[in-house]
Enzyme design. Structure first.
Site, PDB file in Angstrom:
ATOM      1  N   PHE A  39       0.865  -1.178   0.000  1.00  0.00           N
ATOM      2  CA  PHE A  39       0.000   0.000   0.000  1.00  0.00           C
ATOM      3  C   PHE A  39       0.899   1.224   0.000  1.00  0.00           C
ATOM      4  O   PHE A  39       1.636   1.476   0.949  1.00  0.00           O
ATOM      5  CB  PHE A  39      -0.940   0.051   1.215  1.00  0.00           C
ATOM      6  CG  PHE A  39      -1.880   1.229   1.115  1.00  0.00           C
ATOM      7  CD1 PHE A  39      -3.096   1.114   0.459  1.00  0.00           C
ATOM      8  CD2 PHE A  39      -1.517   2.475   1.610  1.00  0.00           C
ATOM      9  CE1 PHE A  39      -3.941   2.222   0.307  1.00  0.00           C
ATOM     10  CE2 PHE A  39      -2.359   3.577   1.468  1.00  0.00           C
ATOM     11  CZ  PHE A  39      -3.561   3.442   0.818  1.00  0.00           C
ATOM     12  N   LYS A  45       3.068  11.511   6.689  1.00  0.00           N
ATOM     13  CA  LYS A  45       2.286  11.361   7.914  1.00  0.00           C
ATOM     14  C   LYS A  45       2.858  12.152   9.100  1.00  0.00           C
ATOM     15  O   LYS A  45       2.650  13.350   9.190  1.00  0.00           O
ATOM     16  CB  LYS A  45       2.122   9.882   8.254  1.00  0.00           C
ATOM     17  CG  LYS A  45       1.282   9.130   7.198  1.00  0.00           C
ATOM     18  CD  LYS A  45       0.883   7.769   7.691  1.00  0.00           C
ATOM     19  CE  LYS A  45       0.320   6.891   6.598  1.00  0.00           C
ATOM     20  NZ  LYS A  45      -1.050   7.169   6.243  1.00  0.00           N
ATOM     21  N   ASP A 104       9.610   2.920   1.621  1.00  0.00           N
ATOM     22  CA  ASP A 104       8.443   3.727   1.962  1.00  0.00           C
ATOM     23  C   ASP A 104       8.241   3.641   3.476  1.00  0.00           C
ATOM     24  O   ASP A 104       7.671   2.688   3.994  1.00  0.00           O
ATOM     25  CB  ASP A 104       7.201   3.230   1.209  1.00  0.00           C
ATOM     26  CG  ASP A 104       5.966   4.062   1.536  1.00  0.00           C
ATOM     27  OD1 ASP A 104       6.005   4.815   2.525  1.00  0.00           O
ATOM     28  OD2 ASP A 104       4.948   3.945   0.814  1.00  0.00           O
TER      29      ASP A 104
HETATM   30  C1  LIG Z   1       3.201   3.070   3.509  1.00  0.00           C
HETATM   31  C2  LIG Z   1       2.327   4.175   2.978  1.00  0.00           C
HETATM   32  N1  LIG Z   1       2.711   4.850   1.887  1.00  0.00           N
HETATM   33  C3  LIG Z   1       1.972   5.845   1.389  1.00  0.00           C
HETATM   34  C4  LIG Z   1       0.784   6.216   1.969  1.00  0.00           C
HETATM   35  C5  LIG Z   1      -0.031   7.330   1.364  1.00  0.00           C
HETATM   36  O1  LIG Z   1      -0.036   8.454   2.176  1.00  0.00           O
HETATM   37  P1  LIG Z   1      -1.156   9.584   1.980  1.00  0.00           P
HETATM   38  O2  LIG Z   1      -2.444   9.003   2.457  1.00  0.00           O
HETATM   39  O3  LIG Z   1      -0.682  10.730   2.842  1.00  0.00           O
HETATM   40  O4  LIG Z   1      -1.174   9.932   0.530  1.00  0.00           O
HETATM   41  C6  LIG Z   1       0.341   5.538   3.103  1.00  0.00           C
HETATM   42  C7  LIG Z   1      -0.946   5.883   3.733  1.00  0.00           C
HETATM   43  O5  LIG Z   1      -1.528   5.151   4.486  1.00  0.00           O
HETATM   44  C8  LIG Z   1       1.142   4.491   3.623  1.00  0.00           C
HETATM   45  O6  LIG Z   1       0.754   3.797   4.700  1.00  0.00           O
END
Ligand SMILES: Cc1ncc(COP(=O)(O)O)c(C=O)c1O
Length: 414
Positions: free
Chosen positions: A152, A266, A237
């Site tokens: 994700f 975040k 990530d």
């Molecule tokens: C590992 C990871 N990458 C990217 C994102 C995407 O972040 P955003 O919701 O701020 O676009 C999330 C969101 O939950 C995430 O958990």
């Protein structure tokens, strides 16, 4: 003392109003629990009716430092009175200190500031492709990036192009080409997928949305070794796993690896304002040239003032240590529920995935019953619940939350 007070009738009415307004006029792309939060302090939130709840989600780890952290709120308020947005057409006096501090925290040279996590992922993909063509020498438009099943990384069309979650993809095609997905945790499969046009491997060091899936200890070191040997970038990530959550600044620190690019988001914005970043060394981030990439709000002084205060909190190491200590206690408590309605517990630091026996209840049902008892948590993939309370939570509050889960499961078992 019970943290849950009885709602008054009028307050309950207004909560129903807020929900019906959302139902009527907000797009239905979420299915929230029936709680209307109106205030927050530390690890606790209060709903429109005055009931208090222990926030065991912390906005998917965006609120790692707690609601209304005094240093973060002070940084935001101070900046609100000065200037909030300049665009990158001009310099501002907050971006420089922020990127300097964040680069130092990550032990890298450069930072690309963006806003949401998805933008950091998109930016990482663009940087990896540009690096592939300009530095590695990949043939034009032939670059591929290897990702993992169950990933994700956000919700944009390119990012969902390499998701395996049909709900995230259905009716949103056509998709962006150039991605290969291999089983998460399988280093041999990852290596087999690499060819001369592979520019990067993009992974979550722990898969959050998949249910806090922690790979074997030798996986990320193997990925690091394979990517280095094949001249492929390793992009971590850490948008959800990073910035204290797992008991370290980055989950990669726990795994003993240093990726080429960190993707952060975040908690970087302190739960106050969207702020994300790609962090890496000059030989990679330096491929971007003026005019090739950007964002009106990326690097704005309000967000970077808060981001600098976030980095200062992390520089002390206090939050990382606290997440590690409290996390051990949380995971110990949760493991005590194995065989009592819980079939598996996974986690790292103050981040836990709990698989509920699907014969007993869905994750959603358990979250609804927890909510009635004053604990806010979120289900994922049917029968899994994830817990990620703000790191400022107290030990006795964690114990209390585990006790509530234990009682909910006992209730369900009858
Ligand atoms: C590992 C990871 N990458 C990217 C994102 C995407 O972040 P955003 O919701 O701020 O676009 C999330 C969101 O939950 C995430 O958990």
């Amino acid at each position: 003392m019970t943290p849950v007070s009885t709602p008054t009738a009028s307050a309950t009415d207004s909560a129903a109003d807020f929900i019906s307004q959302e139902n009527e006029h907000a797009a239905h792309n979420y299915h929230p629990l029936e709680v209307v939060v109106s205030h927050g302090e530390g690890a606790w939130v209060t709903d429109a009716a005055g009931r208090r709840y222990l926030d065991c989600l912390a906005a998917y780890s965006a609120v790692n430092f707690g609601h209304g952290h005094p240093a973060l709120v002070a940084a935001a308020k101070d900046q609100l009175d000065r200037i909030t947005l300049t665009s990158r057409a001009f310099h501002n006096d907050r971006l420089g200190p922020f990127v300097t501090a964040l680069a130092r925290l990550a032990n890298k040279d450069m930072v690309l500031p963006m806003n949401t996590g998805a933008e950091a992922v998109e930016s990482g993909i663009k940087i990896a492709r540009a690096w592939g063509y300009r530095v590695k020498g990949v043939e034009a438009n032939q670059a591929n990036i290897i990702v993992a099943d169950g990933n994700f990384h956000g919700r944009t069309t390119t990012i969902i192009s390499f998701s395996n979650d049909e709900q995230a993809r259905a009716d949103f095609g056509p998709f962006t080409p150039g991605f290969r997905s291999v089983p998460y945790g399988d280093a041999a499969a990852l290596e087999a997928a690499i060819d001369a046009n592979t520019v990067a491997v993009l992974l979550e060091p722990i898969q959050g949305e998949a249910g806090i899936v922690v790979p074997a200890a030798d996986y990320l070191p193997a990925v690091r070794e394979i990517t280095t040997r094949n001249n492929v970038l390793f992009i971590a990530d850490e948008i959800q796993s990073g910035l204290g959550r797992t008991g370290a600044t980055f989950q990669c620190d726990n795994a003993g690896v240093v990726p080429d690019l960190y993707l952060l988001g975040k908690a970087l914005g302190g739960g106050i304002i969207p702020l994300s970043a790609v962090v890496g060394n000059r030989d990679i981030l330096g491929v971007l040239r003026p005019g090739e990439h950007g964002s009106t709000f990326g690097g704005n002084p309000l967000a970077t003032a808060v981001g600098l205060a976030v980095v200062e909190l992390l520089e002390t190491g206090e939050y990382q240590q606290r997440a590690r200590r409290l996390g051990e206690r949380l995971l110990d408590g949760l493991r005590g529920l194995l065989g009592h309605g819980v079939v598996e517990v996974r986690g790292a630091g103050l981040w836990a995935g709990i698989d509920i026996d699907p014969a007993l209840a869905s994750g959603r049902q358990v979250c609804e019953l927890l909510m009635e008892r004053g604990v806010l948590a979120k289900d994922t993939h049917g029968s899994t619940i994830r817990l990620a309370p703000p790191i400022v939570v107290e030990e006795h509050e964690l114990d209390w939350a585990v006790q509530q889960l234990s009682e909910v499961l006992a209730e369900l078992r009858g």
